[in-house]
Design a protein around this motif. Structure first.
Motif, PDB file in Angstrom:
ATOM      1  N   GLY A  40       0.805  -1.208   0.000  1.00 13.46           N
ATOM      2  CA  GLY A  40       0.000   0.000   0.000  1.00 13.46           C
ATOM      3  C   GLY A  40       0.844   1.266   0.000  1.00 13.46           C
ATOM      4  N   SER A 120      -3.513  -5.728  -7.877  1.00 13.45           N
ATOM      5  CA  SER A 120      -3.310  -5.529  -6.441  1.00 13.45           C
ATOM      6  C   SER A 120      -3.396  -4.057  -6.069  1.00 13.45           C
ATOM      7  CB  SER A 120      -1.954  -6.088  -6.016  1.00 13.45           C
ATOM      8  OG  SER A 120      -1.918  -7.483  -6.176  1.00 13.45           O
ATOM      9  N   TRP A 122      -5.051  -1.794  -7.658  1.00 10.94           N
ATOM     10  CA  TRP A 122      -6.457  -1.422  -7.827  1.00 10.94           C
ATOM     11  C   TRP A 122      -7.250  -1.744  -6.563  1.00 10.94           C
ATOM     12  CZ3 TRP A 122      -9.295   0.650 -11.950  1.00 10.94           C
ATOM     13  CH2 TRP A 122     -10.686   0.527 -11.856  1.00 10.94           C
ATOM     14  N   VAL A 123      -7.069  -2.961  -6.055  1.00  6.88           N
ATOM     15  CA  VAL A 123      -7.811  -3.381  -4.866  1.00  6.88           C
ATOM     16  C   VAL A 123      -7.410  -2.535  -3.658  1.00  6.88           C
ATOM     17  CG1 VAL A 123      -8.161  -5.260  -3.219  1.00  6.88           C
ATOM     18  CG2 VAL A 123      -8.205  -5.731  -5.683  1.00  6.88           C
ATOM     19  N   ARG A 124      -6.113  -2.349  -3.457  1.00  4.67           N
ATOM     20  CA  ARG A 124      -5.634  -1.622  -2.278  1.00  4.67           C
ATOM     21  C   ARG A 124      -5.996  -0.142  -2.303  1.00  4.67           C
ATOM     22  NH1 ARG A 124      -2.040  -3.898   1.121  1.00  4.67           N
ATOM     23  NH2 ARG A 124      -1.042  -5.859   0.530  1.00  4.67           N
ATOM     24  N   GLU A 125      -5.789   0.477  -3.445  1.00  3.44           N
ATOM     25  CA  GLU A 125      -5.814   1.943  -3.473  1.00  3.44           C
ATOM     26  C   GLU A 125      -7.024   2.558  -4.154  1.00  3.44           C
ATOM     27  OE1 GLU A 125      -3.837   3.365  -1.625  1.00  3.44           O
ATOM     28  OE2 GLU A 125      -2.237   1.919  -1.314  1.00  3.44           O
ATOM     29  N   LEU A 127     -10.393   0.390  -4.536  1.00  2.95           N
ATOM     30  CA  LEU A 127     -11.593  -0.219  -3.969  1.00  2.95           C
ATOM     31  C   LEU A 127     -11.696  -0.028  -2.466  1.00  2.95           C
ATOM     32  CD1 LEU A 127     -11.884  -3.557  -5.954  1.00  2.95           C
ATOM     33  CD2 LEU A 127     -12.911  -1.344  -6.435  1.00  2.95           C
ATOM     34  N   CYS A 128     -10.579  -0.156  -1.763  1.00  2.00           N
ATOM     35  CA  CYS A 128     -10.604  -0.034  -0.304  1.00  2.00           C
ATOM     36  C   CYS A 128     -10.872   1.410   0.118  1.00  2.00           C
ATOM     37  CB  CYS A 128      -9.293  -0.526   0.296  1.00  2.00           C
ATOM     38  SG  CYS A 128      -9.062  -2.318   0.156  1.00  2.00           S
ATOM     39  N   GLU A 129     -11.723   1.558   1.134  1.00  2.00           N
ATOM     40  CA  GLU A 129     -12.037   2.890   1.638  1.00  2.00           C
ATOM     41  C   GLU A 129     -10.758   3.599   2.087  1.00  2.00           C
ATOM     42  OE1 GLU A 129     -14.478   5.967   2.092  1.00  2.00           O
ATOM     43  OE2 GLU A 129     -15.148   3.970   1.467  1.00  2.00           O
ATOM     44  N   GLY A 131      -8.464   4.576   0.021  1.00  2.00           N
ATOM     45  CA  GLY A 131      -7.391   4.312  -0.926  1.00  2.00           C
ATOM     46  C   GLY A 131      -6.853   5.589  -1.537  1.00  2.00           C
ATOM     47  N   ARG A 134      -8.234   6.430  -5.311  1.00  2.00           N
ATOM     48  CA  ARG A 134      -9.644   6.403  -5.703  1.00  2.00           C
ATOM     49  C   ARG A 134     -10.049   7.682  -6.442  1.00  2.00           C
ATOM     50  NH1 ARG A 134     -14.501   4.778  -1.682  1.00  2.00           N
ATOM     51  NH2 ARG A 134     -13.375   2.790  -1.825  1.00  2.00           N
TER      52      ARG A 134
END
Length: 224
Positions: A40, A120, A122-125, A127-129, A131, A134
């Motif tokens: 992250g 990875s 994309w998911v971390r930065e 999708l995750c609140e 991030g 975003r």
């Protein structure tokens, strides 16, 4: 005593490499993005990136100034350019919705093959609140691409070439879910199924079969 170290020169603007500097700067960005995808952006320090790149933290400061400018360089030079060729490919795809869908699936597959850090990150930065990427993606990349796809599906639906029960916007969401998510979770599901041999081409064919024919038996007709 005069120094021979080329990095001792002054007056250089961070992020503006020339000559041999470009190779090292590229290497530093590669190291940074691997760290960002792994742990992250918020949890990654300049020292950790320097360790990954096998340089001193001073070298990172020399090329990028600080972490904020390093992250911006990663966005401008690594992340956003990923979407340009994909958008161009989709804009020139045939109007048939299945052709457009296949073009998207294959396009994402090619992007992930060239940039394995993307799922990875994309998911971390994104999708995750909270991030770090975003808002960047929403402002600079996602609206153009997602809205273009949705509009193409709206047109196909109006012409009777797309299932009327589908929401064109959610179809875009489904396409992303069937491409980036499996790539991001590959280490988990491959281990769960003992399926290390399931490579990108197998996933590509599976996704296209699912989108094109659903889960019914191949060749079966509709039931009453």
């Amino acid at each position: 005593m005069a120094t021979s170290n080329k990095h001792a020169k002054t007056g250089r603007r961070a992020g503006r490499p020339s000559g041999d500097d470009l190779d090292l700067r590229t290497h530093l960005l590669d190291a940074a993005i691997m760290q960002f995808a792994r742990v992250g952006i918020g949890a990654t320090s300049l020292r950790a990136i320097a360790t990954e790149a096998q340089v001193t933290p001073a070298m990172l400061h020399y090329y990028f100034g600080d972490k904020q400018r390093l992250v911006q360089a990663m966005i401008d030079e690594r992340l956003l350019p990923v979407f340009g060729p994909l958008r161009a490919q989709l804009e020139h795809a045939d109007g048939d919705p299945m052709v457009l869908i296949e073009s998207f699936v294959r396009g994402i597959g090619a992007v992930v093959a060239r940039h394995p850090w993307l799922p990875s990150l994309w998911v971390r930065e994104v999708l995750c609140e909270g991030g770090a990427l975003r808002e960047v993606l929403f402002r600079q990349a996602i609206p153009n691409l997602s809205q273009m796809l949705a509009q193409r599906f709206v047109s196909a639906q109006a012409d009777g070439r797309l299932n009327a029960g589908l929401d064109p916007r959610l179809l875009v969401v489904s396409l992303i879910g069937l491409t980036l998510f499996p790539a991001a979770g590959a280490p988990i599901w491959r281990r769960a199924f003992g399926a290390e041999g399931l490579g990108p081409e197998v996933m590509l064919q599976h996704t296209l079969a699912l989108l094109g024919r659903g889960v019914g038996a191949a060749g079966s007709g509709e039931t009453a």
